[in-house]
Design a protein around this motif. Structure first.
Motif, PDB file in Angstrom:
ATOM      1  N   ASP A  93      25.187 -12.050   8.424  1.00 33.96           N
ATOM      2  CA  ASP A  93      25.080 -10.653   8.023  1.00 33.96           C
ATOM      3  C   ASP A  93      24.329  -9.865   9.088  1.00 33.96           C
ATOM      4  OD1 ASP A  93      26.385 -10.376   5.512  1.00 33.96           O
ATOM      5  OD2 ASP A  93      24.838 -11.676   4.673  1.00 33.96           O
ATOM      6  N   GLY A  94      24.429  -8.564   8.968  1.00 36.92           N
ATOM      7  CA  GLY A  94      23.565  -7.711   9.797  1.00 36.92           C
ATOM      8  C   GLY A  94      24.038  -7.534  11.217  1.00 36.92           C
ATOM      9  N   GLN A  95      23.889  -8.584  12.006  1.00 32.90           N
ATOM     10  CA  GLN A  95      24.100  -8.508  13.454  1.00 32.90           C
ATOM     11  C   GLN A  95      25.195  -7.538  13.920  1.00 32.90           C
ATOM     12  OE1 GLN A  95      24.517 -12.541  14.915  1.00 32.90           O
ATOM     13  NE2 GLN A  95      22.891 -12.171  16.378  1.00 32.90           N
ATOM     14  N   HIS A  96      26.379  -7.727  13.343  1.00 34.18           N
ATOM     15  CA  HIS A  96      27.453  -6.823  13.731  1.00 34.18           C
ATOM     16  C   HIS A  96      27.905  -6.067  12.496  1.00 34.18           C
ATOM     17  CE1 HIS A  96      28.114  -8.048  17.875  1.00 34.18           C
ATOM     18  NE2 HIS A  96      27.632  -9.190  17.468  1.00 34.18           N
ATOM     19  N   ASP A  97      28.002  -4.743  12.614  1.00 29.36           N
ATOM     20  CA  ASP A  97      28.326  -4.030  11.389  1.00 29.36           C
ATOM     21  C   ASP A  97      29.822  -4.056  11.135  1.00 29.36           C
ATOM     22  OD1 ASP A  97      29.590  -1.747  12.544  1.00 29.36           O
ATOM     23  OD2 ASP A  97      27.594  -1.074  13.167  1.00 29.36           O
ATOM     24  N   ASP A  98      30.160  -3.718   9.929  1.00 30.28           N
ATOM     25  CA  ASP A  98      31.517  -3.893   9.441  1.00 30.28           C
ATOM     26  C   ASP A  98      32.376  -2.639   9.608  1.00 30.28           C
ATOM     27  OD1 ASP A  98      29.832  -5.932   8.341  1.00 30.28           O
ATOM     28  OD2 ASP A  98      31.451  -6.427   6.945  1.00 30.28           O
ATOM     29  N   ASP A  99      31.812  -1.570  10.174  1.00 30.58           N
ATOM     30  CA  ASP A  99      32.502  -0.273  10.155  1.00 30.58           C
ATOM     31  C   ASP A  99      33.932  -0.347  10.661  1.00 30.58           C
ATOM     32  OD1 ASP A  99      30.121   0.543   9.277  1.00 30.58           O
ATOM     33  OD2 ASP A  99      29.589   1.786  11.012  1.00 30.58           O
ATOM     34  N   GLU A 100      34.103  -0.997  11.817  1.00 32.07           N
ATOM     35  CA  GLU A 100      35.413  -1.033  12.441  1.00 32.07           C
ATOM     36  C   GLU A 100      36.409  -1.785  11.560  1.00 32.07           C
ATOM     37  OE1 GLU A 100      37.069  -2.026  16.927  1.00 32.07           O
ATOM     38  OE2 GLU A 100      35.464  -3.223  16.056  1.00 32.07           O
ATOM     39  N   ALA A 101      35.947  -2.919  10.993  1.00 32.43           N
ATOM     40  CA  ALA A 101      36.828  -3.710  10.138  1.00 32.43           C
ATOM     41  C   ALA A 101      37.149  -2.951   8.856  1.00 32.43           C
ATOM     42  CB  ALA A 101      36.189  -5.066   9.827  1.00 32.43           C
ATOM     43  N   ILE A 102      36.143  -2.290   8.284  1.00 34.64           N
ATOM     44  CA  ILE A 102      36.373  -1.552   7.037  1.00 34.64           C
ATOM     45  C   ILE A 102      37.375  -0.414   7.269  1.00 34.64           C
ATOM     46  CG2 ILE A 102      35.268   0.033   5.387  1.00 34.64           C
ATOM     47  CD1 ILE A 102      32.777  -1.864   5.581  1.00 34.64           C
ATOM     48  N   ALA A 103      37.270   0.220   8.430  1.00 32.79           N
ATOM     49  CA  ALA A 103      38.185   1.322   8.744  1.00 32.79           C
ATOM     50  C   ALA A 103      39.628   0.835   8.857  1.00 32.79           C
ATOM     51  CB  ALA A 103      37.751   2.011  10.044  1.00 32.79           C
ATOM     52  N   ALA A 104      39.809  -0.433   9.196  1.00 30.60           N
ATOM     53  CA  ALA A 104      41.164  -0.975   9.385  1.00 30.60           C
ATOM     54  C   ALA A 104      41.788  -1.429   8.069  1.00 30.60           C
ATOM     55  CB  ALA A 104      41.121  -2.136  10.369  1.00 30.60           C
ATOM     56  N   LYS A 105      41.017  -1.497   6.984  1.00 32.91           N
ATOM     57  CA  LYS A 105      41.521  -2.038   5.715  1.00 32.91           C
ATOM     58  C   LYS A 105      42.653  -1.198   5.149  1.00 32.91           C
ATOM     59  CE  LYS A 105      38.332  -3.905   2.791  1.00 32.91           C
ATOM     60  NZ  LYS A 105      37.014  -4.148   2.133  1.00 32.91           N
ATOM     61  N   PRO A 106      43.591  -1.784   4.413  1.00 33.40           N
ATOM     62  CA  PRO A 106      43.738  -3.226   4.204  1.00 33.40           C
ATOM     63  C   PRO A 106      44.489  -3.880   5.362  1.00 33.40           C
ATOM     64  CG  PRO A 106      45.456  -2.049   3.017  1.00 33.40           C
ATOM     65  CD  PRO A 106      44.633  -1.001   3.722  1.00 33.40           C
ATOM     66  N   TYR A 107      44.093  -5.111   5.712  1.00 40.28           N
ATOM     67  CA  TYR A 107      44.790  -5.767   6.819  1.00 40.28           C
ATOM     68  C   TYR A 107      44.918  -7.276   6.606  1.00 40.28           C
ATOM     69  CZ  TYR A 107      40.009  -6.870   8.376  1.00 40.28           C
ATOM     70  OH  TYR A 107      38.720  -7.309   8.436  1.00 40.28           O
ATOM     71  N   ILE A 108      45.963  -7.799   7.275  1.00 37.48           N
ATOM     72  CA  ILE A 108      46.194  -9.236   7.360  1.00 37.48           C
ATOM     73  C   ILE A 108      45.499  -9.693   8.630  1.00 37.48           C
ATOM     74  CG2 ILE A 108      47.983 -10.992   7.710  1.00 37.48           C
ATOM     75  CD1 ILE A 108      49.999  -8.867   6.639  1.00 37.48           C
ATOM     76  N   LEU A 109      44.795 -10.826   8.578  1.00 40.73           N
ATOM     77  CA  LEU A 109      44.092 -11.297   9.771  1.00 40.73           C
ATOM     78  C   LEU A 109      44.702 -12.584  10.302  1.00 40.73           C
ATOM     79  CD1 LEU A 109      41.622 -11.102  11.728  1.00 40.73           C
ATOM     80  CD2 LEU A 109      40.420 -12.608  10.126  1.00 40.73           C
ATOM     81  N   TYR A 110      44.939 -12.602  11.619  1.00 39.23           N
ATOM     82  CA  TYR A 110      45.180 -13.863  12.311  1.00 39.23           C
ATOM     83  C   TYR A 110      44.064 -14.018  13.334  1.00 39.23           C
ATOM     84  CZ  TYR A 110      46.649 -17.388  15.521  1.00 39.23           C
ATOM     85  OH  TYR A 110      46.634 -18.520  16.293  1.00 39.23           O
ATOM     86  N   PHE A 111      43.423 -15.171  13.399  1.00 35.12           N
ATOM     87  CA  PHE A 111      42.497 -15.424  14.506  1.00 35.12           C
ATOM     88  C   PHE A 111      42.782 -16.798  15.084  1.00 35.12           C
ATOM     89  CE2 PHE A 111      39.375 -18.187  12.293  1.00 35.12           C
ATOM     90  CZ  PHE A 111      39.690 -17.909  10.959  1.00 35.12           C
ATOM     91  N   GLY A 112      42.674 -16.900  16.405  1.00 37.66           N
ATOM     92  CA  GLY A 112      42.956 -18.170  17.079  1.00 37.66           C
ATOM     93  C   GLY A 112      43.659 -17.936  18.392  1.00 37.66           C
ATOM     94  N   SER A 113      44.235 -19.006  18.900  1.00 37.91           N
ATOM     95  CA  SER A 113      44.883 -18.915  20.207  1.00 37.91           C
ATOM     96  C   SER A 113      46.301 -18.368  20.053  1.00 37.91           C
ATOM     97  CB  SER A 113      44.929 -20.293  20.859  1.00 37.91           C
ATOM     98  OG  SER A 113      45.892 -21.091  20.198  1.00 37.91           O
ATOM     99  N   LEU A 114      46.945 -18.155  21.185  1.00 44.19           N
ATOM    100  CA  LEU A 114      48.299 -17.590  21.160  1.00 44.19           C
ATOM    101  C   LEU A 114      49.349 -18.614  21.575  1.00 44.19           C
ATOM    102  CD1 LEU A 114      47.521 -14.082  22.696  1.00 44.19           C
ATOM    103  CD2 LEU A 114      48.202 -14.576  20.345  1.00 44.19           C
ATOM    104  N   HIS A 115      49.021 -19.888  21.458  1.00 46.01           N
ATOM    105  CA  HIS A 115      50.016 -20.905  21.807  1.00 46.01           C
ATOM    106  C   HIS A 115      51.260 -20.751  20.944  1.00 46.01           C
ATOM    107  CE1 HIS A 115      46.226 -23.166  22.953  1.00 46.01           C
ATOM    108  NE2 HIS A 115      46.829 -22.884  24.084  1.00 46.01           N
ATOM    109  N   PRO A 116      52.427 -21.042  21.528  1.00 44.30           N
ATOM    110  CA  PRO A 116      53.672 -20.885  20.767  1.00 44.30           C
ATOM    111  C   PRO A 116      53.630 -21.625  19.428  1.00 44.30           C
ATOM    112  CG  PRO A 116      54.143 -21.419  23.066  1.00 44.30           C
ATOM    113  CD  PRO A 116      52.658 -21.481  22.917  1.00 44.30           C
ATOM    114  N   TRP A 117      52.975 -22.790  19.380  1.00 41.65           N
ATOM    115  CA  TRP A 117      52.957 -23.559  18.130  1.00 41.65           C
ATOM    116  C   TRP A 117      52.130 -22.914  17.029  1.00 41.65           C
ATOM    117  CZ3 TRP A 117      47.905 -24.747  17.592  1.00 41.65           C
ATOM    118  CH2 TRP A 117      47.145 -25.034  18.748  1.00 41.65           C
TER     119      TRP A 117
END
Ligand SMILES: [Zn+2]
Ligand SMILES: [Zn+2]
Lengths: 132, 390
Positions: B191-215
């Protein structure tokens, strides 16, 4: 007084920041007593000593005609190494090499994708969240 | 060069520390080993920005630092350097835990005998073709023989997935010496360290996180997203390692499918910067493709566990390795891999049923707490050390 620039930490790396005792004779960065290498006679930082040890080990003279410097460098070392160790069936670089030039060529970087990311292939060192 | 004779070695042909899944895994497992043995030697890949030698309390770290562009050359020189380190380690070494066959070859052939534990997360003969399409089958066969040599000689094998265990048994490895230790995640409390403003502004959203390998199946994800563009204000957020050729290709695909304005790209976020994107996501996706890496060998996607730990509902490809982590309809939705229409259908269902999202997210977090924390993984690993070192 300068601060020691050696990096430390287990989970993440940060500069040491202790007052420097001297400058490393090789990289001339300020270094504290804890980051000086005893095996160098306290003239080098740990980092430079380790790189030197690794370089000496790998840089024994090789004589493979027609291969680039990198490859010759590695091959020369390996011949010495395999003479004293037992994984000879999978050795590199001499007449009985397990991998031939054809095998090697397909792993030159320009034939791979830029952010390969597979164990040991993210040559650019950028952060990645590749799944393990 | 070593300042203390090590009792334990942890060796990884990976850069360490790093934010990659592999980096997280190495940190947890190496720490577990060294806590068990009272210190030891960590040998990993380094480079210009990494110290080649560190002493951190009871742990000595040596990093292979020479630049070799060629993967096979790098692997060979890395193993040779380890052989020299083993020479200098002397007879004090009681256990060597390694996570690649290159380390393994140096260790299992070294004259000083100690207990050897091979941690198999992936095998180069199966993973390399996606990064090096030019690698010939005959070359990969040679690499597979090295793997086999090491697999047969290792005293014990640990692996994160039943799928990988089955693959190894299929290669003739004794089932009795293989332990499955699932990956872990920690229930999010950043918590705290990084605020949520940017993420909240993007709502609602689907999230993908990780590498971009074809697989990873990003192409299918973008195609699925194009099929749900009628869902009002829904966006797609992709948090990836760094901008690359693949990223540009996916951006062009999003443009072609006319969804580019609703796709948000973020590159090179730290774990702390990723946290707000994760906790504000409506759902998280792991659209893994049905390829050899994910099927034949198996995999154990940390990102699924991390989303579950954050209480975010997951939609993932229905693959054997994923079923080990997620039960369809309980902690997430499993969809047929490589079918954008199926993925789109699942997204639509979760978009329209907030109660279902809440229940999947809650069950996912409970599953991680009860079974898949890093402490669970460490306890299982300690049991292997106890057995091997008694
Ligand atoms: Zn220096
Ligand atoms: Zn210092």
């Amino acid at each position: 007084m300068n601060e020691c620039m050696s990096k430390q930490g287990f989970f993440s790396l940060r500069p040491c920041g202790e007052p420097a005792a001297t400058n490393c004779a090789t990289c001339s960065r300020p270094v504290c007593s804890r980051h000086l290498s005893p095996t160098s006679g306290f003239t080098q930082c740990l980092d430079c000593t380790a790189r030197g040890v690794e370089g000496d080990a790998l840089r024994q003279p090789g004589s493979n005609p027609g291969v680039d410097d990198d490859r010759e460098w590695a091959y020369g070392y390996r011949r010495g190494y395999y003479a004293s160790h037992s994984y000879a069936p999978f050795n590199y670089g001499d007449d009985d090499s397990y991998y031939d030039d054809y095998d090697m060529r397909s792993f030159d970087r320009d034939l791979g994708t830029s952010n390969a990311g597979i164990t040991g292939t993210d040559a650019d060192g950028k952060p990645d969240w590749t799944d393990s | 060069m070593l300042q203390r004779p090590p009792r334990a070695l942890y060796s990884a042909f990976d850069r360490f520390p790093s934010r990659k899944g592999a980096g997280v895994h190495i940190a947890r497992f190496a720490r577990t080993l060294f806590d068990y043995t009272g210190g030891g030697l960590l040998y990993a890949l380094g480079g210009d920005d990494f110290p080649a030698h560190q002493i951190e309390d009871d742990v000595e770290i040596v990093r292979f630092s020479s630049p070799f562009d060629n993967y096979l050359e790098r692997a060979g020189a890395f193993a040779d350097r380890l052989g020299v380190l083993l020479d200098s380690a002397g007879d004090s070494l009681r256990v060597a835990h390694f996570r690649d066959p290159w380390s393994g070859l140096a260790i299992v052939t070294h004259p000083h005998r100690c207990r050897t534990i091979f941690e198999v997360n992936g095998l180069p003969s199966i993973e390399l073709p996606s990064a090096y399409p030019a690698a010939a089958p005959s070359t990969l066969e040679k690499i597979a023989r090295v793997e086999q040599f090491v697999l047969e000689r290792a005293d014990a094998i640990v692996t994160p997935a039943m799928t990988i265990r089955d693959h190894l048994i299929g290669r003739g490895i004794a089932a009795a010496k293989i332990d499955v230790i699932p990956n872990g995640a920690d229930v999010a409390q950043i918590d705290g360290q990084h605020d949520d403003d940017e993420a909240i502004a993007a709502k609602p959203y689907i999230l993908y996180f990780g590498s971009l390998h074809p697989w990873q199946g990003i192409e299918n994800l973008i195609r699925a997203f194009a099929r749900v563009r009628d869902l009002e204000h829904l966006q797609l957020v992709l948090c990836c390692s760094h901008e690359s050729r693949q990223a540009k290709a996916y951006m062009r695909l999003a443009e072609k499918l006319e969804v580019a304005p609703r796709v948000i790209w973020r590159f090179g976020l730290s774990a702390a910067q990723l946290a707000p994107w994760l906790r504000n996501a409506m759902l998280s996706v792991a659209p893994l493709t049905e390829c050899a890496r994910n099927i034949v060998q198996g995999c154990s996607p940390l990102k699924i566990l991390e989303a579950m730990a954050a209480g975010v509902p997951v939609i993932a490809s229905d693959l054997p390795a994923v079923r080990e982590l997620v039960t369809d309809g309980v902690e997430g939705l499993l969809v047929q891999p490589d079918r954008p229409a199926a993925l789109a259908r699942a997204i639509r269902i979760l978009f329209e049923y907030p109660d279902l999202r809440a229940s999947l997210g809650g069950e996912g977090r409970r599953r991680v707490e009860s079974t898949f924390t890093w402490e669970h993984a460490a306890a299982r690993l300690r049991a292997v050390y106890l057995r091997e070192l008694q």
